[in-house]
Design a protein around this motif. Structure first.
Motif, PDB file in Angstrom:
ATOM      1  N   UNK A   1       0.900  -0.932   0.215  1.00 33.75           N
ATOM      2  CA  UNK A   1       0.359  -0.238   0.028  1.00 33.75           C
ATOM      3  C   UNK A   1       0.553   1.639  -0.002  1.00 33.75           C
ATOM      4  N   UNK A   2       0.675   2.410  -1.019  1.00 32.25           N
ATOM      5  CA  UNK A   2       1.010   3.184  -0.017  1.00 32.25           C
ATOM      6  C   UNK A   2       0.530   4.819   0.110  1.00 32.25           C
ATOM      7  N   UNK A   3       0.857   5.468   0.543  1.00 30.61           N
ATOM      8  CA  UNK A   3       0.978   6.464   1.589  1.00 30.61           C
ATOM      9  C   UNK A   3       1.054   7.749   0.650  1.00 30.61           C
ATOM     10  N   UNK A   4       0.941   8.863   1.559  1.00 29.21           N
ATOM     11  CA  UNK A   4       1.915  10.650   0.868  1.00 29.21           C
ATOM     12  C   UNK A   4       2.805  10.293   1.662  1.00 29.21           C
ATOM     13  N   UNK A   5       3.501  10.232   2.690  1.00 34.31           N
ATOM     14  CA  UNK A   5       4.193  10.684   3.192  1.00 34.31           C
ATOM     15  C   UNK A   5       5.457   9.339   2.888  1.00 34.31           C
ATOM     16  N   UNK A   6       5.013   8.479   2.112  1.00 34.95           N
ATOM     17  CA  UNK A   6       6.304   8.134   1.797  1.00 34.95           C
ATOM     18  C   UNK A   6       7.764   8.430   1.074  1.00 34.95           C
ATOM     19  N   UNK A   7       8.828   7.686   1.034  1.00 33.61           N
ATOM     20  CA  UNK A   7       9.623   8.083   0.401  1.00 33.61           C
ATOM     21  C   UNK A   7       9.510   8.199  -0.903  1.00 33.61           C
ATOM     22  N   UNK A   8       9.234   6.964  -1.609  1.00 39.61           N
ATOM     23  CA  UNK A   8       9.022   6.585  -2.817  1.00 39.61           C
ATOM     24  C   UNK A   8       8.093   5.827  -3.226  1.00 39.61           C
ATOM     25  N   UNK A   9       7.098   5.734  -4.028  1.00 44.17           N
ATOM     26  CA  UNK A   9       6.232   5.396  -3.968  1.00 44.17           C
ATOM     27  C   UNK A   9       6.222   3.986  -4.002  1.00 44.17           C
ATOM     28  N   UNK A  10       6.030   2.827  -3.241  1.00 42.02           N
ATOM     29  CA  UNK A  10       6.544   1.589  -3.013  1.00 42.02           C
ATOM     30  C   UNK A  10       6.255   0.675  -4.121  1.00 42.02           C
ATOM     31  N   UNK A  11       6.888  -1.084  -4.476  1.00 35.22           N
ATOM     32  CA  UNK A  11       6.483  -1.301  -5.665  1.00 35.22           C
ATOM     33  C   UNK A  11       7.449  -2.747  -5.932  1.00 35.22           C
ATOM     34  N   UNK A  12       7.828  -2.944  -6.508  1.00 33.55           N
ATOM     35  CA  UNK A  12       8.544  -4.650  -6.865  1.00 33.55           C
ATOM     36  C   UNK A  12       9.629  -3.330  -8.126  1.00 33.55           C
ATOM     37  N   UNK A  13      11.205  -4.214  -7.897  1.00 34.05           N
ATOM     38  CA  UNK A  13      12.116  -3.432  -8.170  1.00 34.05           C
ATOM     39  C   UNK A  13      12.878  -4.451  -8.725  1.00 34.05           C
ATOM     40  N   UNK A  14      13.762  -4.243  -9.888  1.00 36.44           N
ATOM     41  CA  UNK A  14      14.647  -4.747 -10.256  1.00 36.44           C
ATOM     42  C   UNK A  14      16.046  -5.187  -9.731  1.00 36.44           C
ATOM     43  N   UNK A  15      16.991  -5.704  -9.112  1.00 38.49           N
ATOM     44  CA  UNK A  15      17.769  -5.705  -8.492  1.00 38.49           C
ATOM     45  C   UNK A  15      19.179  -6.273  -9.075  1.00 38.49           C
ATOM     46  N   UNK A  16      20.646  -5.790  -9.082  1.00 38.25           N
ATOM     47  CA  UNK A  16      21.519  -6.901  -9.399  1.00 38.25           C
ATOM     48  C   UNK A  16      22.258  -6.889  -8.029  1.00 38.25           C
ATOM     49  N   UNK A  17      22.512  -8.356  -8.015  1.00 40.19           N
ATOM     50  CA  UNK A  17      22.963  -9.578  -7.056  1.00 40.19           C
ATOM     51  C   UNK A  17      24.533 -10.414  -7.324  1.00 40.19           C
ATOM     52  N   UNK A  18      24.919  -9.566  -7.613  1.00 39.44           N
ATOM     53  CA  UNK A  18      26.242  -9.776  -7.859  1.00 39.44           C
ATOM     54  C   UNK A  18      26.641 -10.957  -9.248  1.00 39.44           C
ATOM     55  N   UNK A  19      27.320 -12.573  -8.526  1.00 43.29           N
ATOM     56  CA  UNK A  19      27.104 -13.259  -9.450  1.00 43.29           C
ATOM     57  C   UNK A  19      25.955 -14.199  -9.226  1.00 43.29           C
ATOM     58  N   UNK A  20      24.417 -13.753  -8.524  1.00 42.75           N
ATOM     59  CA  UNK A  20      23.465 -14.063  -9.132  1.00 42.75           C
ATOM     60  C   UNK A  20      22.905 -13.818  -9.830  1.00 42.75           C
ATOM     61  N   UNK A  21      23.132 -12.864 -11.098  1.00 47.50           N
ATOM     62  CA  UNK A  21      22.661 -12.111 -11.451  1.00 47.50           C
ATOM     63  C   UNK A  21      21.046 -10.501 -11.020  1.00 47.50           C
ATOM     64  N   UNK A  22      20.244 -11.336 -11.816  1.00 44.67           N
ATOM     65  CA  UNK A  22      18.987  -9.835 -10.847  1.00 44.67           C
ATOM     66  C   UNK A  22      18.379 -10.328  -9.851  1.00 44.67           C
ATOM     67  N   UNK A  23      17.600  -9.717  -9.449  1.00 43.68           N
ATOM     68  CA  UNK A  23      16.858 -10.353  -8.698  1.00 43.68           C
ATOM     69  C   UNK A  23      14.882  -9.818  -8.470  1.00 43.68           C
ATOM     70  N   UNK A  24      14.202 -10.251  -7.605  1.00 40.11           N
ATOM     71  CA  UNK A  24      12.471  -9.298  -7.944  1.00 40.11           C
ATOM     72  C   UNK A  24      12.282  -8.906  -6.666  1.00 40.11           C
ATOM     73  N   UNK A  25      12.834  -7.439  -6.423  1.00 39.09           N
ATOM     74  CA  UNK A  25      12.719  -6.792  -4.561  1.00 39.09           C
ATOM     75  C   UNK A  25      11.182  -6.499  -4.514  1.00 39.09           C
ATOM     76  N   UNK A  26      10.343  -6.437  -3.112  1.00 36.60           N
ATOM     77  CA  UNK A  26       9.572  -5.153  -2.771  1.00 36.60           C
ATOM     78  C   UNK A  26       9.599  -4.749  -2.045  1.00 36.60           C
ATOM     79  N   UNK A  27      10.067  -3.544  -2.107  1.00 32.52           N
ATOM     80  CA  UNK A  27       9.944  -1.999  -1.457  1.00 32.52           C
ATOM     81  C   UNK A  27       8.113  -1.423  -0.535  1.00 32.52           C
TER      82      UNK A  27
END
Length: 367
Positions: free
Chosen positions: A121-147
């Motif tokens: 869920x999103x709130x007006x005072x959140x730092x940025x809009x929350x959601x799903x992000x693609x992230x680099x994890x070294x030798x593991x490659x890209x992974x999906x993270x929920x902020x």
């Protein structure tokens, strides 16, 4: 199935791969086809296990096999998953992790159980809009993270995992009450200076937690407070989250330094120069060279099989509305995250409580 882009291109769009399809017939009957493999649709089965959960099963797994055997299957999977051949990957540890992932994922033959997840869920005072992000994890490659945001903290929960940190675990946690101020660009290049600053903030966080605990204990046995006076609750521990021992990122240059700002929630900041510290590795050298603000955070690291997990200090860097980074201090590694722009229908949680319960449930599956 939504696959992340090929490593390390976090800004590229997600990739789509059909796994099964359902043909609705008359009289409430249906036929199911498995789409896995390279020999076309074939007979499959879907079972509704319980609310918000179902399982798929392939009834003709021989359709998943290739004439060239497991070697051909592995080469084909590698091209699709990583966009390269094994000969292109010179890092021996990375080759080992990739082979481990192939063995692990291919054994299921599209016989899987699916559980519903909600977007935060999103709130007006959140730092940025929350959601799903693609992230680099070294030798593991890209992974999906929920902020997601939880009052004075933000959390990154793994939606996809790796041999070190499985899906469902909180890969990073950000302390929004302890902001880090970057020094001038030249000072940013010193990893020792960054380390000194972050460890000072960690000690400050530890002392504040101890003071809260001591204050709670001092309040025991005293006269009841006035009904109009706010009750003092139990101490809220500083929850430090997981990073990756061999499952965190691992692969760059110079960084962020800082001094904690007064304990106030983050306010929008002006852009300031950013560069990774010398000695910090990064899979993606095309990271932004300006950022809005930085915060103290912790990341989860562990050995293969989620062994000996531990919380380690780091720095959360907010670049813009759609990108952020995390420097894993112990690993000397940098992860870059970019927002998933794919839209998902009917993904909103019916209530904040339902979202929190979902987070607990997916974490319990791998704890």
């Amino acid at each position: 199935m939504y696959l992340p882009p090929h490593d390390p291109h976090v800004d590229d769009p997600m990739r789509f791969k059909p796994l099964f399809r359902v043909h609705l017939m008359e009289r409430k009957s249906a036929t199911v086809e498995c789409m896995y493999g390279h020999r076309g649709p074939h007979n499959g089965h879907i079972q509704i296990v319980k609310k918000d959960e179902f399982s798929t099963k392939c009834n003709q797994t021989d359709h998943h096999r290739m004439s060239g055997g497991r070697q051909e299957e592995f080469r084909t999977w590698l091209r699709e998953e990583w966009g390269r051949t094994l000969e292109d990957i010179f890092h021996e540890h990375m080759q080992e992790l990739i082979l481990m992932k192939f063995i692990y994922t291919s054994q299921y033959d599209n016989c899987l159980t699916y559980r519903r997840i909600y977007l935060p869920p999103s709130h007006p005072d959140d730092l940025i809009r929350p959601g799903l992000f693609k992230g680099t994890y070294g030798s593991h490659g890209l992974e999906i993270v929920m902020l997601s945001f939880h009052g004075k903290r933000a959390r990154g929960t793994k939606i996809t995992g790796d041999p070190n940190i499985p899906a469902g675990q909180q890969t990073v946690e950000i302390d929004l009450m302890h902001r880090i101020q970057l020094p001038d660009v030249e000072s940013l290049r010193s990893f020792n200076e960054l380390s000194r600053i972050v460890l000072e903030v960690r000690e400050q966080v530890r002392q504040e937690q101890q003071q809260r605990e001591d204050g709670a204990e001092d309040g025991e046995g005293r006269a009841p407070q006035s009904p109009l006076e706010p009750q003092r609750g139990p101490a809220q521990p500083s929850v430090e989250l997981p990073a990756e021992k061999g499952g965190g990122p691992a692969d760059g240059e110079a960084a962020a330094a800082a001094a904690p700002a007064p304990e106030q929630p983050a306010q929008s900041g002006q852009g300031q120069p950013f560069v990774l510290p010398v000695g910090v590795s990064s899979r993606n050298e095309d990271y932004p060279r300006t950022c809005r603000m930085c915060f103290y955070g912790t990341g989860l690291i562990a050995g293969h099989g989620f062994t000996s997990p531990e919380r380690t200090p780091g720095v959360f860097i907010l670049f813009d509305e759609d990108r952020f980074g995390f420097i894993w201090l112990e690993l000397k590694s940098f992860s870059l995250y970019s927002r998933v722009r794919a839209t998902f229908r009917n993904a909103e949680a019916p209530s904040p409580q339902a979202f929190e319960e979902m987070l607990k449930n997916i974490q319990s599956l791998t704890s």
